[in-house]
Design an enzyme around this catalytic site. Structure first.
Site, PDB file in Angstrom:
ATOM      1  CE1 TYR A   1     -14.468  -7.838   3.093  1.00 27.78           C
ATOM      2  CE2 TYR A   1     -14.636 -10.218   2.841  1.00 27.78           C
ATOM      3  CZ  TYR A   1     -13.895  -9.093   3.169  1.00 27.78           C
ATOM      4  OH  TYR A   1     -12.582  -9.228   3.544  1.00 27.78           O
TER       5      TYR A   1
ATOM      6  CB  SER B   1     -10.924 -11.407   0.900  1.00 21.14           C
ATOM      7  OG  SER B   1     -11.574 -12.294   1.803  1.00 21.14           O
TER       8      SER B   1
HETATM    9  N1  LIG Z   1      -9.878 -10.264   9.317  1.00 15.55           N
HETATM   10  C1  LIG Z   1     -10.192 -11.142   8.362  1.00 15.55           C
HETATM   11  O1  LIG Z   1     -10.613 -12.291   8.647  1.00 15.55           O
HETATM   12  C2  LIG Z   1     -10.017 -10.762   6.897  1.00 15.55           C
HETATM   13  C3  LIG Z   1     -10.175 -11.772   5.940  1.00 15.55           C
HETATM   14  C4  LIG Z   1     -10.030 -11.453   4.603  1.00 15.55           C
HETATM   15  C5  LIG Z   1      -9.707 -10.154   4.235  1.00 15.55           C
HETATM   16  N2  LIG Z   1      -9.544  -9.187   5.181  1.00 15.55           N
HETATM   17  C6  LIG Z   1      -9.206  -7.827   4.729  1.00 15.55           C
HETATM   18  O2  LIG Z   1      -8.091  -7.349   5.433  1.00 15.55           O
HETATM   19  C7  LIG Z   1      -8.111  -5.926   5.459  1.00 15.55           C
HETATM   20  C8  LIG Z   1      -7.862  -5.458   6.871  1.00 15.55           C
HETATM   21  O3  LIG Z   1      -8.912  -5.949   7.687  1.00 15.55           O
HETATM   22  P1  LIG Z   1      -8.747  -6.238   9.247  1.00 15.55           P
HETATM   23  O4  LIG Z   1      -9.233  -7.592   9.494  1.00 15.55           O
HETATM   24  O5  LIG Z   1      -7.410  -5.836   9.726  1.00 15.55           O
HETATM   25  O6  LIG Z   1      -9.891  -5.237   9.803  1.00 15.55           O
HETATM   26  P2  LIG Z   1      -9.857  -4.080  10.881  1.00 15.55           P
HETATM   27  O7  LIG Z   1     -11.260  -3.598  10.984  1.00 15.55           O
HETATM   28  O8  LIG Z   1      -9.165  -4.561  12.101  1.00 15.55           O
HETATM   29  O9  LIG Z   1      -8.925  -2.966  10.191  1.00 15.55           O
HETATM   30  C9  LIG Z   1      -9.333  -2.269   9.046  1.00 15.55           C
HETATM   31  C10 LIG Z   1      -8.913  -0.828   9.184  1.00 15.55           C
HETATM   32  O10 LIG Z   1      -9.315  -0.128   7.998  1.00 15.55           O
HETATM   33  C11 LIG Z   1      -9.739   1.151   8.393  1.00 15.55           C
HETATM   34  N3  LIG Z   1     -10.625   1.760   7.401  1.00 15.55           N
HETATM   35  C12 LIG Z   1     -11.929   1.472   7.142  1.00 15.55           C
HETATM   36  N4  LIG Z   1     -12.403   2.291   6.207  1.00 15.55           N
HETATM   37  C13 LIG Z   1     -11.381   3.115   5.845  1.00 15.55           C
HETATM   38  C14 LIG Z   1     -11.257   4.183   4.930  1.00 15.55           C
HETATM   39  N5  LIG Z   1     -12.295   4.604   4.190  1.00 15.55           N
HETATM   40  N6  LIG Z   1     -10.059   4.796   4.808  1.00 15.55           N
HETATM   41  C15 LIG Z   1      -9.010   4.406   5.565  1.00 15.55           C
HETATM   42  N7  LIG Z   1      -9.074   3.424   6.464  1.00 15.55           N
HETATM   43  C16 LIG Z   1     -10.251   2.773   6.605  1.00 15.55           C
HETATM   44  C17 LIG Z   1     -10.456   0.923   9.714  1.00 15.55           C
HETATM   45  O11 LIG Z   1     -10.556   2.138  10.469  1.00 15.55           O
HETATM   46  C18 LIG Z   1      -9.579  -0.119  10.365  1.00 15.55           C
HETATM   47  O12 LIG Z   1      -8.600   0.466  11.212  1.00 15.55           O
HETATM   48  C19 LIG Z   1      -9.466  -5.518   4.880  1.00 15.55           C
HETATM   49  O13 LIG Z   1      -9.298  -5.126   3.532  1.00 15.55           O
HETATM   50  C20 LIG Z   1     -10.287  -6.797   4.975  1.00 15.55           C
HETATM   51  O14 LIG Z   1     -11.303  -6.862   4.016  1.00 15.55           O
HETATM   52  C21 LIG Z   1      -9.689  -9.465   6.514  1.00 15.55           C
END
Ligand SMILES: NC(=O)c1ccc[n+]([C@@H]2O[C@H](COP(=O)([O-])OP(=O)(O)OC[C@H]3O[C@@H](n4cnc5c(N)ncnc54)[C@H](O)[C@@H]3O)[C@@H](O)[C@H]2O)c1
Length: 296
Positions: free
Chosen positions: A173, A160
């Site tokens: 986080y 991130s």
């Molecule tokens: N969206 C943002 O702005 C952002 C920014 C920085 C980092 N991220 C990172 O990107 C990654 C994806 O996030 P996103 O934005 O697509 O979120 P999202 O919530 O759309 O998708 C995340 C997915 O992970 C799954 N998940 C959660 N816990 C789990 C587990 N124990 N085992 C398996 N699957 C699990 C959820 O069911 C979900 O489908 C994450 O690691 C998040 O921290 C996102």
């Protein structure tokens, strides 16, 4: 929800087989499209919530990509489930070429309202889950077979922008995402010193257009909810903030690049995909010069 971003079709990953965790939503779901557009032979799309995985697979087929997409319910915090997922890939294809350890959660609490239990949960999903993924991915990639006689592969962890400074996310986080960068560096060094031919890199999203906020609201304290709603309204009214929000494919395409041989020389790095946001956190940025540029 915005229309999916048009993708450039390539053969960067032709013949390869890999896994995407957190594939039921957001960046993971976009990654299934992007790895398919790069010609992957088979994509194991896994998530703890499996209700969207069929729709993700159907979307790939509807777009005309030829990748086989296999939905698998997996909780990355359970090592035995990640092991079973990797064993399934090896049993069915005899090879594991790349693994996108992307599953993750967020929270919205400040330092004062973060409980030890909430911190432990955050570390369990974002750090232990990523660790389980990296460890079993590496074991799968070391498996020799007729389909893939030499070991090797590429592991990508979603880190991130919040892994690079303290003010981007809530404390739990931020702590967890800093740890993912340590995981990337330690695993890359260990696997490199062991002569495995396996690379490990991070891709660090900035603000990305996914449902991560809505997906993780349950259990938030009233104070955190109120602050989040206020900040979200403020951000939505600020064109400078909104222009920094990336479609999830921007992150997924960086993962495709890191998975491919195009990134053969990149190992142990954390590539930030934030549309340049990190370069302009300084409130004085731009005061001493005019950043416009004339066309030719
Ligand atoms: N969206 C943002 O702005 C952002 C920014 C920085 C980092 N991220 C990172 O990107 C990654 C994806 O996030 P996103 O934005 O697509 O979120 P999202 O919530 O759309 O998708 C995340 C997915 O992970 C799954 N998940 C959660 N816990 C789990 C587990 N124990 N085992 C398996 N699957 C699990 C959820 O069911 C979900 O489908 C994450 O690691 C998040 O921290 C996102």
């Amino acid at each position: 929800m915005a229309a999916p971003l048009p993708l450039l079709k390539t053969s960067l990953l032709a013949g390869t087989v890999g896994v995407i965790t957190g594939a039921g939503s957001g960046i993971g779901a976009a990654a299934v499209r992007c790895f398919a557009a790069a010609g992957a032979k088979a994509i194991y799309a896994s998530d703890i919530v499996d209700r969207n995985l069929q729709a993700v697979a159907d979307g790939v087929a509807q777009e005309g990509y030829e990748s086989e997409v296999v939905g698998v319910k997996t909780d990355v915090t359970k090592a035995e489930q990640v092991e079973a997922l990797v064993r399934k890939v090896i049993a069915e294809h005899g090879r594991l070429d790349w693994f996108f350890a992307n599953a993750g959660i967020v929270d919205f609490e400040v330092l004062n309202t973060t409980t030890p239990e909430a911190l432990t949960r955050m570390l369990d999903v974002n750090v232990v889950g990523a660790f389980n993924s990296v460890q079993w991915a590496a074991r799968g990639m070391m498996n020799p077979s007729d389909a893939k006689p030499s070991p090797g592969g590429s592991i990508i962890v979603t880190t991130s922008l919040a892994a690079t400074f303290g003010g981007m996310g809530a404390p739990a986080y931020t702590i967890s995402k800093h740890a993912t960068v340590g995981l990337v560096r330690a695993a890359a060094t260990n696997l490199g010193m062991a002569g495995t031919g396996i690379r490990v890199n991070g891709v660090g999203p900035g603000p990305t257009a996914t449902a991560i906020g809505q997906n993780n609201m349950r259990g938030a304290s009233p104070a955190a909810m109120a602050a989040m709603m206020e900040r979200a309204q403020h951000a939505a009214a600020d064109p400078a903030v909104m222009s920094a929000v990336a479609p999830p494919e921007y992150i997924a395409q960086a993962a495709v690049f890191l998975a491919s041989d195009m990134a053969a020389g990149i190992n142990g790095e954390n590539i930030i995909a934030d549309k340049g946001l990190r370069q302009k956190p300084d409130p004085f940025s731009g005061l001493m010069f005019n950043p416009s540029i004339e066309p030719l």
